[in-house]
Write a protein that holds these residues in place. Structure first.
Motif, PDB file in Angstrom:
ATOM      1  N   GLU A 170       1.207  -1.120   0.955  1.00 33.11           N
ATOM      2  CA  GLU A 170       0.861  -3.265   1.771  1.00 33.11           C
ATOM      3  C   GLU A 170       0.728  -4.022   0.573  1.00 33.11           C
ATOM      4  O   GLU A 170       0.396  -3.521  -0.297  1.00 33.11           O
ATOM      5  CB  GLU A 170       0.122  -2.571   2.694  1.00 33.11           C
ATOM      6  N   PRO A 171       1.057  -4.848   0.895  1.00 34.61           N
ATOM      7  CA  PRO A 171       0.943  -6.361   0.540  1.00 34.61           C
ATOM      8  C   PRO A 171      -1.055  -5.584  -0.376  1.00 34.61           C
ATOM      9  O   PRO A 171      -1.434  -6.037   0.838  1.00 34.61           O
ATOM     10  CB  PRO A 171       1.592  -7.275   0.684  1.00 34.61           C
ATOM     11  N   ILE A 179      -3.667 -13.373  -7.668  1.00 29.26           N
ATOM     12  CA  ILE A 179      -2.380 -12.941  -6.690  1.00 29.26           C
ATOM     13  C   ILE A 179      -1.898 -11.462  -6.212  1.00 29.26           C
ATOM     14  O   ILE A 179      -3.237 -11.253  -6.118  1.00 29.26           O
ATOM     15  CB  ILE A 179      -1.671 -13.479  -8.079  1.00 29.26           C
ATOM     16  N   LEU A 180      -1.491 -12.254  -5.217  1.00 33.17           N
ATOM     17  CA  LEU A 180      -0.576 -11.298  -4.273  1.00 33.17           C
ATOM     18  C   LEU A 180       0.132 -10.063  -5.142  1.00 33.17           C
ATOM     19  O   LEU A 180       1.202  -9.956  -6.078  1.00 33.17           O
ATOM     20  CB  LEU A 180       0.002 -11.254  -3.179  1.00 33.17           C
ATOM     21  N   GLU A 181      -0.026  -8.720  -4.378  1.00 31.45           N
ATOM     22  CA  GLU A 181       0.744  -7.404  -4.824  1.00 31.45           C
ATOM     23  C   GLU A 181       1.301  -7.626  -3.862  1.00 31.45           C
ATOM     24  O   GLU A 181       1.026  -6.883  -3.034  1.00 31.45           O
ATOM     25  CB  GLU A 181       0.503  -6.590  -6.059  1.00 31.45           C
ATOM     26  N   LEU A 182       2.898  -7.165  -4.366  1.00 26.67           N
ATOM     27  CA  LEU A 182       4.203  -6.809  -2.800  1.00 26.67           C
ATOM     28  C   LEU A 182       4.660  -5.345  -4.022  1.00 26.67           C
ATOM     29  O   LEU A 182       5.948  -5.138  -4.672  1.00 26.67           O
ATOM     30  CB  LEU A 182       4.623  -8.111  -2.793  1.00 26.67           C
ATOM     31  N   PRO A 224       7.935  -5.387   5.453  1.00 24.47           N
ATOM     32  CA  PRO A 224       9.186  -5.257   5.270  1.00 24.47           C
ATOM     33  C   PRO A 224       9.573  -3.884   3.598  1.00 24.47           C
ATOM     34  O   PRO A 224       8.066  -4.078   3.736  1.00 24.47           O
ATOM     35  CB  PRO A 224       9.024  -6.498   4.989  1.00 24.47           C
ATOM     36  N   ALA A 225      10.776  -3.866   3.461  1.00 28.03           N
ATOM     37  CA  ALA A 225      10.704  -3.116   2.550  1.00 28.03           C
ATOM     38  C   ALA A 225      11.206  -4.008   0.903  1.00 28.03           C
ATOM     39  O   ALA A 225      11.490  -4.132   1.349  1.00 28.03           O
ATOM     40  CB  ALA A 225      11.449  -1.245   2.817  1.00 28.03           C
ATOM     41  N   VAL A 226      10.514  -2.948   0.326  1.00 32.06           N
ATOM     42  CA  VAL A 226      10.495  -4.270  -1.320  1.00 32.06           C
ATOM     43  C   VAL A 226      11.647  -3.147  -1.827  1.00 32.06           C
ATOM     44  O   VAL A 226      11.597  -1.838  -2.132  1.00 32.06           O
ATOM     45  CB  VAL A 226       9.653  -3.963  -1.798  1.00 32.06           C
TER      46      VAL A 226
END
Length: 301
Positions: A170-171, A179-182, A224-226
């Protein structure tokens, strides 16, 4: 019958690179030959933009600075169509092959080019070949220092070229306060993460597998999916590279003719949007990079 769509949008992403820039083909294609190769990126991007517009989808385009320099019209078309422009670095060098200094130079150069051409702030980054993992998490510090707000570079799977299988699905923020990892989408099954985010897996497996996986992620995991793909994957007529090994040939050329129809079904079966909008709540906690003077002038003009 109209397609059944997810209520919440998934994140649709495109890694903007041409067929001769793929990491797996690097042993057969010298970087010095790139400028002599037939470049097919513009026609493929035009097809993708038409496909997205026809299906009401918006996406994030992780774009090489090398491509942007040579095809500024394509960059402007992406932004004018309402998509998010993000960075894929300058010359498609894996982060694992770069020192921190060289990595900083690469992403700074790419971000400057993309911002100057588009008049937008570049917040996102995806490493070529998902080449950030447990041995080079320092890259997140460098991304933060150079003005990026998020990355989509750590793939929590086992793979012979990349992957950090124990990373969160997950994020998350790999470095405290960073920073955010997605991460690209995975399906948890049998105690391991299975890759279901697109690319070669999407071309290899029956479409029903991808549809089931994305529905499972939404309904069971509640996130959500990436999803990702490359412009060359919708181009079955691209030049064939001689001398590559059987595994590389299989991975690169498999089911290219089926890719565009499968993408059409995917866009109809699910809701899709840009990374910065799908993950807006999580990104709100990350400081927004300021406009540079040059971008401010372009935007005002």
């Amino acid at each position: 019958m109209s397609p059944i769509r997810n209520r919440a949008a998934n994140a649709l992403t495109v890694d903007v690179e041409d067929y001769f820039q793929v990491s797996a083909l690097a042993p057969s294609i010298p970087r010095s030959s790139w400028d002599t190769r037939e470049c097919r990126i513009e026609r493929n991007l035009d097809r993708i933009l038409e496909l997205f517009e026809r299906n009401g989808a918006r996406a994030t385009f992780f774009t090489l600075g090398w491509i942007a320099e040579r095809y500024p019209r394509a960059i402007r078309r992406i932004v004018e169509a309402g998509h998010e422009l993000a960075s894929h670095g300058y010359g498609h060098q894996r982060v694992t092959d770069l020192t921190p200094w060289a990595f900083r130079e690469d992403i700074t150069r790419a971000r400057r080019i993309l911002q100057d051409l588009s008049g937008t702030v570049i917040r996102g980054y995806r490493a070529p070949s998902f080449s950030i993992g447990e041995d080079n998490l320092w890259a997140h510090d460098v991304l933060a220092e150079t003005g990026h707000a998020y990355s989509s570079s750590i793939y929590p799977v086992h793979h012979d070229h990349y992957g950090m299988p124990d990373a969160p699905r997950e994020p998350h923020r790999p470095l405290e306060g960073g920073i955010l990892e997605l991460p690209p989408a995975t399906l948890r099954m049998g105690g391991r993460n299975l890759p279901v985010a697109g690319g070669g897996y999407f071309r290899l497996l029956p479409y029903a597998v991808s549809r089931h996986a994305l529905r499972h992620i939404a309904r069971v995991d509640g996130m959500p999916a990436v999803f990702y793909f490359h412009p060359w994957e919708i181009d079955p007529d691209q030049p064939r590279i001689p001398g590559i090994d059987a595994k590389t040939r299989f991975r690169h050329y498999l089911n290219l003719k089926r890719m565009a129809p499968r993408l059409e079904r995917l866009l109809q079966d699910f809701e899709w949007d840009r990374m910065d909008r799908v993950f807006a709540d999580q990104l709100a906690a990350t400081p927004r990079p300021a406009l540079t003077t040059e971008i401010a002038r372009v935007s005002i003009a």
